[in-house]
Design a protein around this motif. Structure first.
Motif, mmCIF file in Angstrom:
data_model
loop_
_atom_site.group_PDB
_atom_site.id
_atom_site.type_symbol
_atom_site.label_atom_id
_atom_site.label_comp_id
_atom_site.label_asym_id
_atom_site.label_seq_id
_atom_site.Cartn_x
_atom_site.Cartn_y
_atom_site.Cartn_z
ATOM 1 N N ILE A 173 0.919 -1.119 -0.127
ATOM 2 C CA ILE A 173 -0.051 -0.172 -0.125
ATOM 3 C C ILE A 173 0.974 1.235 -0.143
ATOM 4 N N LYS A 174 1.800 1.281 0.965
ATOM 5 C CA LYS A 174 2.842 2.434 0.853
ATOM 6 C C LYS A 174 3.480 2.556 -0.557
ATOM 7 N N GLY A 175 3.958 1.504 -0.952
ATOM 8 C CA GLY A 175 4.515 1.523 -2.108
ATOM 9 C C GLY A 175 3.886 2.306 -3.444
ATOM 10 N N LEU A 176 2.413 2.235 -3.391
ATOM 11 C CA LEU A 176 1.650 2.787 -4.353
ATOM 12 C C LEU A 176 1.701 4.244 -4.330
ATOM 13 N N PHE A 177 1.894 4.719 -3.092
ATOM 14 C CA PHE A 177 2.093 6.124 -3.189
ATOM 15 C C PHE A 177 3.502 6.916 -2.787
ATOM 16 N N ILE A 178 4.558 6.001 -2.291
ATOM 17 C CA ILE A 178 5.673 6.629 -1.840
ATOM 18 C C ILE A 178 6.580 5.673 -3.046
ATOM 19 N N PRO A 179 7.581 6.610 -4.111
ATOM 20 C CA PRO A 179 8.391 5.746 -4.694
ATOM 21 C C PRO A 179 9.576 5.063 -3.914
ATOM 22 N N VAL A 180 10.355 3.936 -4.533
ATOM 23 C CA VAL A 180 11.376 3.649 -3.828
ATOM 24 C C VAL A 180 12.632 4.409 -3.623
ATOM 25 N N GLU A 181 12.621 5.242 -4.940
ATOM 26 C CA GLU A 181 13.979 6.274 -4.729
ATOM 27 C C GLU A 181 13.899 7.414 -3.852
ATOM 28 N N ILE A 182 12.805 7.562 -3.235
ATOM 29 C CA ILE A 182 12.821 8.843 -2.378
ATOM 30 C C ILE A 182 13.576 8.702 -1.371
ATOM 31 N N PRO A 183 14.384 10.061 -1.109
ATOM 32 C CA PRO A 183 15.431 9.867 0.135
ATOM 33 C C PRO A 183 14.453 9.612 1.397
ATOM 34 N N LYS A 184 15.383 8.681 2.184
ATOM 35 C CA LYS A 184 14.807 8.517 3.418
ATOM 36 C C LYS A 184 14.228 9.525 4.201
ATOM 37 N N ASP A 185 15.047 10.299 4.347
ATOM 38 C CA ASP A 185 14.921 11.730 5.383
ATOM 39 C C ASP A 185 13.696 12.670 4.836
ATOM 40 N N SER A 186 12.912 12.291 3.758
ATOM 41 C CA SER A 186 11.996 12.986 3.318
ATOM 42 C C SER A 186 10.745 12.861 4.091
ATOM 43 N N GLU A 187 9.918 13.825 3.804
ATOM 44 C CA GLU A 187 8.261 13.758 4.568
ATOM 45 C C GLU A 187 7.410 13.351 3.714
ATOM 46 N N LEU A 188 6.417 12.921 4.189
ATOM 47 C CA LEU A 188 5.152 12.711 3.538
ATOM 48 C C LEU A 188 4.165 13.954 3.959
ATOM 49 N N GLU A 189 3.560 14.604 2.953
ATOM 50 C CA GLU A 189 2.467 15.654 3.303
ATOM 51 C C GLU A 189 0.949 15.107 2.865
ATOM 52 N N LEU A 190 0.000 15.187 3.704
ATOM 53 C CA LEU A 190 -1.224 15.008 3.504
ATOM 54 C C LEU A 190 -1.856 16.574 3.108
ATOM 55 N N VAL A 191 -2.094 16.853 1.952
ATOM 56 C CA VAL A 191 -2.723 18.132 1.697
ATOM 57 C C VAL A 191 -4.116 18.077 1.449
ATOM 58 N N ILE A 192 -4.881 19.132 2.213
ATOM 59 C CA ILE A 192 -6.602 19.085 2.133
ATOM 60 C C ILE A 192 -6.760 20.362 1.832
ATOM 61 N N GLY A 193 -7.441 20.534 0.512
ATOM 62 C CA GLY A 193 -7.851 21.537 -0.020
ATOM 63 C C GLY A 193 -9.408 21.958 0.485
ATOM 64 N N ILE A 194 -9.693 23.115 1.143
ATOM 65 C CA ILE A 194 -11.076 23.309 1.461
ATOM 66 C C ILE A 194 -11.441 24.629 0.976
ATOM 67 N N SER A 195 -12.934 24.445 0.518
ATOM 68 C CA SER A 195 -13.479 25.562 -0.018
ATOM 69 C C SER A 195 -13.766 26.551 1.175
ATOM 70 N N SER A 196 -13.519 27.743 1.028
ATOM 71 C CA SER A 196 -13.813 28.825 2.333
ATOM 72 C C SER A 196 -15.162 29.524 2.103
ATOM 73 N N GLU A 197 -15.953 29.049 1.223
ATOM 74 C CA GLU A 197 -17.266 29.922 0.846
ATOM 75 C C GLU A 197 -18.158 29.315 1.631
ATOM 76 N N GLU A 198 -18.616 30.246 2.509
ATOM 77 C CA GLU A 198 -19.764 29.910 3.767
ATOM 78 C C GLU A 198 -19.146 28.810 4.344
ATOM 79 N N LEU A 199 -18.028 28.645 4.771
ATOM 80 C CA LEU A 199 -17.619 27.682 5.579
ATOM 81 C C LEU A 199 -17.826 27.864 7.083
ATOM 82 N N THR A 200 -18.527 27.114 7.864
ATOM 83 C CA THR A 200 -18.830 27.322 9.058
ATOM 84 C C THR A 200 -17.997 26.595 9.968
ATOM 85 N N PHE A 201 -17.670 27.116 11.096
ATOM 86 C CA PHE A 201 -16.628 26.616 12.205
ATOM 87 C C PHE A 201 -16.951 25.319 12.469
#
Length: 206
Positions: A15-43
């Motif tokens: 499962i990890k291999g589907l998202f993280i290439p083998v050749e990536i440096p081991k000290d890299s970080e994985l980011e989960l990025v969530i784009g959220i519409s701010s239009e009439e967004l409630t708390f």
């Protein structure tokens, strides 16, 4: 510790291999990025969604959600919030990324899971408590089958070994079932306000 379904090391690595290439440096970080519409967004919409992220991550924690709740330094954090439409960035070291990848899949498939209806989610939760009522078990099986089919249709998971896909589906279903009271509102936010969600590799700052 919670008795959650076991997912094998081979499945995790694939499962990890589907998202993280083998050749990536081991000290890299994985980011989960969530784009959220701010239009009439409630708390409340935002808090419901962020709360389910925290709960999902806690359910994945190796020592269980109760230990997670008492270890503030281990709890998931937002490292950046960017302007425009809101973009929340969550970050983890590559070496600790397995739960991060599962979290991404949980969030991505949250709207698919809710299609089984709130009652279906409740029934799934009840089946994990070993309720023996035939109608509950039948409904639960129907929901599980439909959800697994939705995973099979995911382009990012298409190459996953069928046995590993089954293990993944069981783990996701278990975690969803544990948070069934929160899922309908969080899923509504996901459908209406989440514009995009993706993983990306980031070179770690020196």
């Amino acid at each position: 510790m919670e008795d959650k379904p076991i997912i094998s090391r081979y499945a995790i690595d694939e499962i990890k291999g589907l998202f993280i290439p083998v050749e990536i440096p081991k000290d890299s970080e994985l980011e989960l990025v969530i784009g959220i519409s701010s239009e009439e967004l409630t708390f409340r919409e935002l808090s419901n969604y962020f709360a389910i992220i925290d709960k999902f991550y806690g359910r994945l924690y190796s020592d269980g959600i109760y230990s997670y709740a008492h270890r503030k330094w281990e709890q998931i954090k937002i490292y950046e919030i960017r302007q425009g439409s809101i973009e929340a960035v969550i970050r983890e070291a590559l070496e600790n990324s397995q739960n991060f990848v599962i979290l991404y899949i949980l969030l991505k498939h949250l709207p698919n899971f809710i299609k089984s209806s709130a009652e279906g989610i409740k029934n799934l939760a009840e089946s994990y408590k070993f309720y023996q009522e035939a109608s509950v078990i039948k409904e639960s099986r129907r929901n599980k089958k439909a959800f697994k089919e939705s995973l099979k249709e995911d382009q990012e998971l298409k190459k996953l070994n069928p046995n590993h896909l089954t293990q993944l589906a069981k783990l996701l279903e278990y975690i969803y079932s544990k948070e069934y009271k929160r899922i309908p509102k969080a899923s509504e936010t996901s459908r209406n306000k989440i514009k995009r969600i993706h993983l990306r590799i980031r070179k770690k700052d020196n």
